[in-house]
Scaffold this motif. Structure first.
Motif, PDB file in Angstrom:
ATOM      1  N   PHE A   1     -32.170  55.963  17.959  1.00 55.97           N
ATOM      2  CA  PHE A   1     -33.270  55.050  17.636  1.00 55.97           C
ATOM      3  C   PHE A   1     -33.751  54.374  18.923  1.00 55.97           C
ATOM      4  CE2 PHE A   1     -31.282  55.428  13.507  1.00 55.97           C
ATOM      5  CZ  PHE A   1     -32.315  55.260  12.606  1.00 55.97           C
ATOM      6  N   THR A   2     -35.047  54.049  18.963  1.00 57.54           N
ATOM      7  CA  THR A   2     -35.597  53.282  20.071  1.00 57.54           C
ATOM      8  C   THR A   2     -36.292  52.044  19.521  1.00 57.54           C
ATOM      9  OG1 THR A   2     -37.621  54.594  20.040  1.00 57.54           O
ATOM     10  CG2 THR A   2     -35.918  55.279  21.587  1.00 57.54           C
ATOM     11  N   GLN A   3     -36.228  50.977  20.303  1.00 56.27           N
ATOM     12  CA  GLN A   3     -36.845  49.723  19.888  1.00 56.27           C
ATOM     13  C   GLN A   3     -38.360  49.851  19.976  1.00 56.27           C
ATOM     14  OE1 GLN A   3     -35.141  46.264  21.735  1.00 56.27           O
ATOM     15  NE2 GLN A   3     -36.852  44.948  21.162  1.00 56.27           N
ATOM     16  N   VAL A   4     -39.065  49.384  18.921  1.00 56.56           N
ATOM     17  CA  VAL A   4     -40.531  49.493  18.878  1.00 56.56           C
ATOM     18  C   VAL A   4     -41.207  48.144  18.622  1.00 56.56           C
ATOM     19  CG1 VAL A   4     -40.516  51.926  18.194  1.00 56.56           C
ATOM     20  CG2 VAL A   4     -40.532  50.134  16.420  1.00 56.56           C
ATOM     21  N   SER A   5     -40.442  47.058  18.607  1.00 54.29           N
ATOM     22  CA  SER A   5     -41.055  45.742  18.398  1.00 54.29           C
ATOM     23  C   SER A   5     -40.286  44.692  19.177  1.00 54.29           C
ATOM     24  CB  SER A   5     -41.063  45.369  16.909  1.00 54.29           C
ATOM     25  OG  SER A   5     -39.788  44.897  16.503  1.00 54.29           O
ATOM     26  N   ASP A   6     -40.930  43.560  19.351  1.00 53.13           N
ATOM     27  CA  ASP A   6     -40.233  42.396  19.880  1.00 53.13           C
ATOM     28  C   ASP A   6     -39.304  41.879  18.788  1.00 53.13           C
ATOM     29  OD1 ASP A   6     -41.620  42.483  22.300  1.00 53.13           O
ATOM     30  OD2 ASP A   6     -43.224  41.190  21.531  1.00 53.13           O
ATOM     31  N   GLU A   7     -38.368  41.037  19.182  1.00 55.55           N
ATOM     32  CA  GLU A   7     -37.461  40.426  18.213  1.00 55.55           C
ATOM     33  C   GLU A   7     -38.254  39.493  17.289  1.00 55.55           C
ATOM     34  OE1 GLU A   7     -33.217  39.168  19.144  1.00 55.55           O
ATOM     35  OE2 GLU A   7     -34.251  37.226  19.021  1.00 55.55           O
ATOM     36  N   PHE A   8     -37.866  39.475  16.018  1.00 54.35           N
ATOM     37  CA  PHE A   8     -38.485  38.582  15.035  1.00 54.35           C
ATOM     38  C   PHE A   8     -37.410  38.113  14.072  1.00 54.35           C
ATOM     39  CE2 PHE A   8     -38.687  42.915  13.503  1.00 54.35           C
ATOM     40  CZ  PHE A   8     -38.309  42.826  12.177  1.00 54.35           C
ATOM     41  N   LEU A   9     -37.698  37.031  13.356  1.00 52.22           N
ATOM     42  CA  LEU A   9     -36.761  36.522  12.361  1.00 52.22           C
ATOM     43  C   LEU A   9     -37.116  37.081  10.992  1.00 52.22           C
ATOM     44  CD1 LEU A   9     -36.303  32.758  13.289  1.00 52.22           C
ATOM     45  CD2 LEU A   9     -34.725  34.654  13.688  1.00 52.22           C
ATOM     46  N   GLU A  10     -36.130  37.618  10.320  1.00 44.83           N
ATOM     47  CA  GLU A  10     -36.251  38.077   8.931  1.00 44.83           C
ATOM     48  C   GLU A  10     -35.192  37.328   8.153  1.00 44.83           C
ATOM     49  OE1 GLU A  10     -37.740  40.261   5.744  1.00 44.83           O
ATOM     50  OE2 GLU A  10     -38.473  40.405   7.800  1.00 44.83           O
ATOM     51  N   ASP A  11     -35.618  36.460   7.254  1.00 45.00           N
ATOM     52  CA  ASP A  11     -34.689  35.633   6.481  1.00 45.00           C
ATOM     53  C   ASP A  11     -33.740  34.845   7.379  1.00 45.00           C
ATOM     54  OD1 ASP A  11     -35.696  36.505   3.931  1.00 45.00           O
ATOM     55  OD2 ASP A  11     -34.658  38.403   4.276  1.00 45.00           O
ATOM     56  N   GLY A  12     -34.272  34.397   8.524  1.00 47.73           N
ATOM     57  CA  GLY A  12     -33.500  33.569   9.445  1.00 47.73           C
ATOM     58  C   GLY A  12     -32.570  34.329  10.375  1.00 47.73           C
ATOM     59  N   ILE A  13     -32.595  35.643  10.337  1.00 54.87           N
ATOM     60  CA  ILE A  13     -31.705  36.469  11.159  1.00 54.87           C
ATOM     61  C   ILE A  13     -32.551  37.273  12.140  1.00 54.87           C
ATOM     62  CG2 ILE A  13     -30.017  38.359  11.139  1.00 54.87           C
ATOM     63  CD1 ILE A  13     -29.201  37.412   8.326  1.00 54.87           C
ATOM     64  N   PRO A  14     -32.197  37.292  13.450  1.00 60.02           N
ATOM     65  CA  PRO A  14     -32.963  38.055  14.436  1.00 60.02           C
ATOM     66  C   PRO A  14     -32.910  39.569  14.151  1.00 60.02           C
ATOM     67  CG  PRO A  14     -31.513  36.488  15.525  1.00 60.02           C
ATOM     68  CD  PRO A  14     -31.127  36.509  14.076  1.00 60.02           C
TER      69      PRO A  14
ATOM     70  N   ALA B   1     -33.701  46.521  12.286  1.00 56.81           N
ATOM     71  CA  ALA B   1     -32.270  46.340  12.528  1.00 56.81           C
ATOM     72  C   ALA B   1     -31.967  44.907  12.931  1.00 56.81           C
ATOM     73  CB  ALA B   1     -31.819  47.276  13.643  1.00 56.81           C
ATOM     74  N   GLN B   2     -30.835  44.410  12.481  1.00 58.35           N
ATOM     75  CA  GLN B   2     -30.371  43.133  13.013  1.00 58.35           C
ATOM     76  C   GLN B   2     -30.121  43.350  14.506  1.00 58.35           C
ATOM     77  OE1 GLN B   2     -27.253  41.275  10.733  1.00 58.35           O
ATOM     78  NE2 GLN B   2     -28.368  41.526   8.812  1.00 58.35           N
ATOM     79  N   THR B   3     -30.612  42.428  15.306  1.00 61.26           N
ATOM     80  CA  THR B   3     -30.600  42.603  16.759  1.00 61.26           C
ATOM     81  C   THR B   3     -29.211  42.904  17.304  1.00 61.26           C
ATOM     82  OG1 THR B   3     -32.518  41.153  16.928  1.00 61.26           O
ATOM     83  CG2 THR B   3     -31.281  41.530  18.945  1.00 61.26           C
ATOM     84  N   TYR B   4     -28.178  42.279  16.759  1.00 61.12           N
ATOM     85  CA  TYR B   4     -26.827  42.509  17.276  1.00 61.12           C
ATOM     86  C   TYR B   4     -26.398  43.970  17.151  1.00 61.12           C
ATOM     87  CZ  TYR B   4     -24.465  43.106  12.806  1.00 61.12           C
ATOM     88  OH  TYR B   4     -24.051  43.601  11.591  1.00 61.12           O
ATOM     89  N   ALA B   5     -27.011  44.732  16.237  1.00 63.08           N
ATOM     90  CA  ALA B   5     -26.620  46.130  16.004  1.00 63.08           C
ATOM     91  C   ALA B   5     -27.460  47.124  16.812  1.00 63.08           C
ATOM     92  CB  ALA B   5     -26.727  46.449  14.517  1.00 63.08           C
ATOM     93  N   ARG B   6     -28.296  46.643  17.719  1.00 62.77           N
ATOM     94  CA  ARG B   6     -29.168  47.516  18.517  1.00 62.77           C
ATOM     95  C   ARG B   6     -28.386  48.671  19.148  1.00 62.77           C
ATOM     96  NH1 ARG B   6     -31.253  44.260  22.862  1.00 62.77           N
ATOM     97  NH2 ARG B   6     -32.850  43.592  21.408  1.00 62.77           N
ATOM     98  N   GLY B   7     -27.247  48.390  19.743  1.00 60.23           N
ATOM     99  CA  GLY B   7     -26.456  49.418  20.429  1.00 60.23           C
ATOM    100  C   GLY B   7     -26.038  50.551  19.513  1.00 60.23           C
ATOM    101  N   LEU B   8     -25.627  50.234  18.309  1.00 60.11           N
ATOM    102  CA  LEU B   8     -25.239  51.258  17.330  1.00 60.11           C
ATOM    103  C   LEU B   8     -26.400  52.208  17.083  1.00 60.11           C
ATOM    104  CD1 LEU B   8     -23.402  52.248  14.766  1.00 60.11           C
ATOM    105  CD2 LEU B   8     -24.994  50.813  13.527  1.00 60.11           C
ATOM    106  N   TYR B   9     -27.570  51.639  16.823  1.00 57.63           N
ATOM    107  CA  TYR B   9     -28.734  52.469  16.509  1.00 57.63           C
ATOM    108  C   TYR B   9     -29.210  53.256  17.722  1.00 57.63           C
ATOM    109  CZ  TYR B   9     -28.819  50.123  12.032  1.00 57.63           C
ATOM    110  OH  TYR B   9     -28.484  49.667  10.783  1.00 57.63           O
ATOM    111  N   GLU B  10     -29.156  52.653  18.909  1.00 57.00           N
ATOM    112  CA  GLU B  10     -29.553  53.382  20.116  1.00 57.00           C
ATOM    113  C   GLU B  10     -28.652  54.589  20.346  1.00 57.00           C
ATOM    114  OE1 GLU B  10     -31.702  49.883  22.758  1.00 57.00           O
ATOM    115  OE2 GLU B  10     -29.556  50.224  23.033  1.00 57.00           O
ATOM    116  N   GLN B  11     -27.357  54.442  20.093  1.00 51.82           N
ATOM    117  CA  GLN B  11     -26.428  55.576  20.244  1.00 51.82           C
ATOM    118  C   GLN B  11     -26.774  56.721  19.306  1.00 51.82           C
ATOM    119  OE1 GLN B  11     -22.442  54.119  19.718  1.00 51.82           O
ATOM    120  NE2 GLN B  11     -22.427  53.039  21.664  1.00 51.82           N
ATOM    121  N   LEU B  12     -27.451  56.410  18.205  1.00 59.97           N
ATOM    122  CA  LEU B  12     -27.812  57.429  17.215  1.00 59.97           C
ATOM    123  C   LEU B  12     -29.255  57.926  17.390  1.00 59.97           C
ATOM    124  CD1 LEU B  12     -25.990  55.813  14.194  1.00 59.97           C
ATOM    125  CD2 LEU B  12     -25.310  57.861  15.462  1.00 59.97           C
TER     126      LEU B  12
END
Length: 157
Positions: free
Chosen positions: A135-148, A122-133
């Protein structure tokens, strides 16, 4: 299907198809909206159309104005060992359509793939949307095509 979601009230159709079932017009509309969001709007030059498109369910909400939300639910073993979801977008923002399309994607994963786990990046900014549904975070933040991004997992209860 008729529903009220956020600010949007109206008749919206949910379509769920495998790649082979899509018409040329549907595929064109999907690629057009994905490129508009992920390549043009986010100014991210990358290979947007990939082989995963052939091995997934394409899930989209649309009406007479076109595709309002989209995601693809990818077969296990294609991008991750588990079923996965990606290319999540809503063209009409702040209307609840992002939530609605992710819920539809999870339903497809459960009912058509019999998945009890769904993996996303997930794009990091959308974490809240996915958590409400669920989802739980399973990795540290990383860049994919320049986007966190962050890895997230959804597990059936």
């Amino acid at each position: 299907m008729e529903f009220t979601c956020g600010l949007y009230t109206g008749r919206m159709q949910l379509t769920v198809k495998r790649f082979e079932e899509l018409s040329a017009a549907e595929l064109y509309k999907i690629y057009r909206v994905r490129v508009a969001v992920f390549v043009v709007e986010q100014q991210c030059a990358y290979q947007e159309v990939d082989e995963a498109d052939r091995r997934c369910w394409h899930v989209f909400l649309h009406d007479e104005d076109g595709i309002a939300a989209y995601c693809r639910v990818i077969d296990p073993g294609v991008t991750f060992p588990e079923a996965s979801m990606g290319r999540v977008l809503a063209t009409r923002r702040r209307q609840g359509l992002g939530t609605r399309i992710v819920q539809a994607g999870l339903t497809v994963a459960r009912e058509r793939m019999h998945a009890d786990v769904v993996h996303i990046e997930a794009q990091t900014y959308a974490r809240g949307l996915y958590e409400q549904l669920g989802f739980t975070q399973v990795s540290d933040e990383f860049l994919e095509d320049g986007i966190p991004h962050i890895g997230m997992m959804w597990r059936a209860e």
